[in-house]
Design a protein around this motif. Structure first.
Motif, mmCIF file in Angstrom:
data_model
loop_
_atom_site.group_PDB
_atom_site.id
_atom_site.type_symbol
_atom_site.label_atom_id
_atom_site.label_comp_id
_atom_site.label_asym_id
_atom_site.label_seq_id
_atom_site.Cartn_x
_atom_site.Cartn_y
_atom_site.Cartn_z
ATOM 1 N N LEU A 137 0.340 -13.157 9.600
ATOM 2 C CA LEU A 137 0.484 -13.767 10.922
ATOM 3 C C LEU A 137 0.878 -15.236 10.783
ATOM 4 C CD1 LEU A 137 0.068 -13.159 13.959
ATOM 5 C CD2 LEU A 137 -2.232 -14.053 13.718
ATOM 6 N N GLN A 161 2.729 -11.623 16.844
ATOM 7 C CA GLN A 161 2.133 -10.288 16.727
ATOM 8 C C GLN A 161 3.135 -9.217 17.153
ATOM 9 O OE1 GLN A 161 -1.168 -9.614 15.594
ATOM 10 N NE2 GLN A 161 -0.247 -7.581 15.494
ATOM 11 N N SER A 162 3.913 -9.490 18.186
ATOM 12 C CA SER A 162 4.836 -8.466 18.670
ATOM 13 C C SER A 162 5.883 -8.140 17.596
ATOM 14 C CB SER A 162 5.500 -8.935 19.968
ATOM 15 O OG SER A 162 6.374 -10.006 19.700
ATOM 16 N N ILE A 164 5.314 -8.535 14.302
ATOM 17 C CA ILE A 164 4.610 -7.848 13.215
ATOM 18 C C ILE A 164 4.484 -6.361 13.565
ATOM 19 C CG2 ILE A 164 2.370 -7.667 12.055
ATOM 20 C CD1 ILE A 164 2.198 -10.745 12.376
ATOM 21 N N ASP A 165 4.218 -6.095 14.854
ATOM 22 C CA ASP A 165 4.154 -4.704 15.302
ATOM 23 C C ASP A 165 5.514 -4.033 15.149
ATOM 24 O OD1 ASP A 165 1.592 -5.296 15.982
ATOM 25 O OD2 ASP A 165 1.971 -5.516 18.130
ATOM 26 N N GLY A 168 6.183 -2.696 11.884
ATOM 27 C CA GLY A 168 5.200 -1.708 11.443
ATOM 28 C C GLY A 168 4.114 -2.256 10.544
ATOM 29 N N THR A 170 1.240 -3.638 11.858
ATOM 30 C CA THR A 170 0.038 -3.795 12.665
ATOM 31 C C THR A 170 -1.185 -3.473 11.814
ATOM 32 O OG1 THR A 170 1.403 -2.913 14.417
ATOM 33 C CG2 THR A 170 -0.925 -3.227 14.928
ATOM 34 N N GLY A 171 -2.153 -4.364 11.859
ATOM 35 C CA GLY A 171 -3.364 -4.162 11.054
ATOM 36 C C GLY A 171 -3.373 -4.981 9.789
ATOM 37 N N GLU A 173 -2.177 -8.155 9.681
ATOM 38 C CA GLU A 173 -1.861 -9.533 10.089
ATOM 39 C C GLU A 173 -2.584 -10.578 9.249
ATOM 40 O OE1 GLU A 173 -3.325 -7.372 12.051
ATOM 41 O OE2 GLU A 173 -1.906 -6.781 13.593
ATOM 42 N N SER A 195 11.584 -13.080 14.507
ATOM 43 C CA SER A 195 10.698 -13.697 15.494
ATOM 44 C C SER A 195 11.335 -14.906 16.164
ATOM 45 C CB SER A 195 9.379 -14.099 14.843
ATOM 46 O OG SER A 195 9.608 -15.180 13.961
#
Lengths: 352, 279
Positions: A137, A161-162, A164-165, A168, A170-171, A173, A195
């Motif tokens: 993150l 975060q968006s 990173i999601d 793929g 997520t989790g 970070e 980003s």
């Protein structure tokens, strides 16, 4: 071929067309049309105009990696550059990124000559170049705060975060780069580059350090993201299959020093190609063989064989189209090199 | 496995320590060859002559004296008789002050040298000449110009601890990975923000290593410096007790110098671990 000359639509349509978030709207098909239209009207989004890069030689002279290089790209296009090591591919990319300066010539992006680096041009580095003391993150947020200085913490975090999601992760970070696998690190690199919602993505062999499986997944991701966001992408690769899968056009460069952009191969494969049945496409091997032939033999001898090569007017190779031009050089000159290395058999047919 | 290794190492350490104490005790005990002499003369000569006792104090004497010191670390009976805590306090304060000044000079200057090849080349001859000078060689010059022995000692600490920090900072800053710098460049990060968000964290482990070397050198030098300037400090204490011919106190001082040096090193080691990042 029992399936007919053009097995289309391909079963593996990997696109998830939804409204793009990079300002570019429209699904993949709309984009293809716009790319085509843009090319027709010769609207150049990126235009590299006569750049050269010279280094001081051993005997006081100058060694030119390349001279008088011209190339252009339209908005939303995916271009791959293929050539042997030392042909100056990375230098071209660094000049495009603003990390390096050409000895001569200019680069025009979106109607303006570039000066130094820009947040409009994101770079995905071969070595991922994550800051190891920051978390996933933190790395993405660093890019976000660099672009939007006055955003508050929560907004930066949500934005990072968006992305990173999107790749793929997520989790993961709060993991540090040292805790990630090579593929995950490169995903962070991609998330960081995306980003800042750049106009162009520059990729310097982004997947060359990854194993084949991870490379395949990441190629899918990059292709999906580029199509969704209408990203203009410039990628350097050594992998012919990667280039055929990802690129709209493949730029072939001869060997350096004194490298030239020899040919531009237009990818005849449909825009909604899938990775798993790519090789079944009737034109796949024609493209592949053309590129491989170039790398194996013609990249060395090109300068001698085509002395009248005009760097401003690079031949465009359209495989499988009515105006088929597989090689711009005479066939006779290549009879020798086209001899098969497995005597008694003919070269496998590449067309159906 | 790790704990058992540590446990076994601890056993060996304790055994070695006990063996050392034992040998020390045996080497310094009385040889019992009593010379015959008149009682008054014997009283004058002390145990060394009368009981053949070694002039070197044994572990029990040192232990007893150490306990005495530890019970009253901060007494002050005038200039030549102060508690060990006070003497160590003076030394640590001098080291701390000189070291802090060195940090304030070496780290910004090291940044400058590391970031600018021009400054690096321009300052290189000066650094190369100044670095190998023994810090104590500066002492007369410092005493002459500063005219204060206490501040001169601090200056000597400053000059000896500045070089490792300066060189390590410059090296750490200059060898920050090009790709990290390029990341900052492509993100249009300004010079100042780049220095604090990329170069400083990337160079921090190297800088801290330099600081750790420096604190070690500073602690080595303070003892010698205080022997010269006198007055207060653990170095002065050592020399004063030598003049008093109290070998017991000298041994205690040596032990304490070692322990304080180790603690200073451990503090810096902890800081180094805090800024070190795995790659």
């Amino acid at each position: 071929m029992e399936k007919g000359p053009h097995p289309n639509p391909l079963p593996a349509i990997r696109l998830r067309p939804k409204a793009g978030f990079g300002g570019q709207k429209g699904g993949a098909r709309g984009l293809t049309a716009s790319v085509e239209a843009a090319r027709m009207s010769s609207e150049k989004f990126i235009s590299i105009e006569g750049i050269a890069k010279r280094y001081p030689g051993a005997d006081g002279g100058k060694i030119a990696v390349f001279e008088n290089l011209w190339l252009s790209m339209v908005r939303g296009e995916f271009v791959c550059v293929i050539g042997h090591s030392g042909c100056g591919k990375t230098t071209v990319l660094n000049i495009l990124a603003g990390l390096d300066e050409p000895s001569d010539g200019t680069v025009i992006v979106d109607g303006q000559a570039i000066e130094g680096t820009s947040l409009d041009r994101a770079v995905i580095f071969q070595s991922h170049a994550l800051l190891p003391w920051r978390t996933v993150l933190g790395n993405v947020a660093y890019a976000v705060t660099s672009k939007w200085r006055n955003w508050d913490r929560a907004r930066v975090k949500a934005h990072a975060q968006s992305f990173i999601d999107l790749v793929g992760l997520t989790g993961a970070e709060h993991k540090r780069p040292s805790e990630l696998s090579g593929g995950m690190k490169q995903r962070v690199g991609i998330a960081r580059a995306l980003s800042i919602t750049p106009k162009i993505m520059l990729m310097d062999e982004p997947f060359s350090a990854l194993d084949a499986l991870t490379r395949g997944t990441l190629q899918d991701e990059v292709r999906r993201i580029c199509l969704e966001t209408g990203q203009t992408a410039f990628m350097i690769t050594h992998d012919v299959d990667e280039a055929i899968y990802l690129a709209d056009r493949i730029f072939l460069m001869t060997n350096g020093p004194g490298a030239v952009l020899a040919e531009i191969v237009e990818n005849p494969l449909p825009k909604d190609r899938g990775r798993f049945d790519l090789h079944r496409h009737p034109l796949y091997y024609a493209v592949r063989n053309h590129v491989v032939d170039f790398l194996v033999s013609r990249s060395k001898s090109f300068a001698a064989e085509v002395p009248a090569h005009d760097p401003r007017n690079v031949p465009v190779v359209r495989i499988g189209r009515p105006e088929l031009v597989i090689a711009s050089v005479s066939e006779a000159m290549h009879e020798e090199s086209k001899q098969t290395s497995w005597p008694g058999q003919t070269r496998p047919s590449t067309s159906s | 496995m790790t704990t058992s290794l540590r446990f076994r190492a601890a056993i060996v350490s304790v055994a070695l320590f006990l063996a050392f104490i034992g040998i020390w005790h045996l080497a310094t005990r009385g040889t019992a060859s009593v010379a015959t002499m008149s009682p008054e003369y014997a009283k004058l000569m002390g145990a060394t002559a009368t009981e053949g006792k070694s002039a070197m104090p044994g572990p029990s004497e040192v232990g007893a004296k150490l306990w005495e010191h530890l019970k009253r670390p901060f007494y002050d009976n005038g200039p030549n008789d102060k508690g060990l805590g006070i003497q160590l306090g003076y030394s640590i304060a001098r080291v701390g002050l000189g070291y802090l000044l060195a940090v304030m000079v070496a780290i910004p200057l090291g940044f400058l040298i590391g970031m600018s090849p021009l400054i690096s080349k321009a300052l290189d001859p000066f650094i190369q000449v100044l670095k190998p000078i023994s810090p104590l060689a500066w002492m007369p010059l410092a005493l002459y110009t500063i005219k204060d022995s206490g501040i001169s000692a601090i200056f000597v600490i400053f000059i000896c601890s500045v070089w490792p920090m300066l060189l390590n900072t410059a090296f750490g800053v200059a060898s920050v990975r090009k790709e990290w710098i390029n990341v900052a460049r492509t993100l249009e990060v300004g010079t100042l923000r780049r220095a604090f968000t990329v170069i400083l964290p990337a160079a921090a482990p190297t800088i801290l290593t330099g600081m750790r070397i420096s604190i070690g050198i500073a602690w080595l030098v303070i003892v010698a410096a205080e022997m010269l300037v006198g007055g207060t400090g653990i170095g002065y204490f050592v020399w004063n007790e030598w003049n008093n011919l109290s070998i017991t106190n000298v041994i205690i001082a040596i032990l304490l110098i070692g322990i304080v040096g180790m603690l200073l090193d451990q503090v810096l080691a902890r800081f180094t671990r805090m800024v070190t990042f795995p790659e």
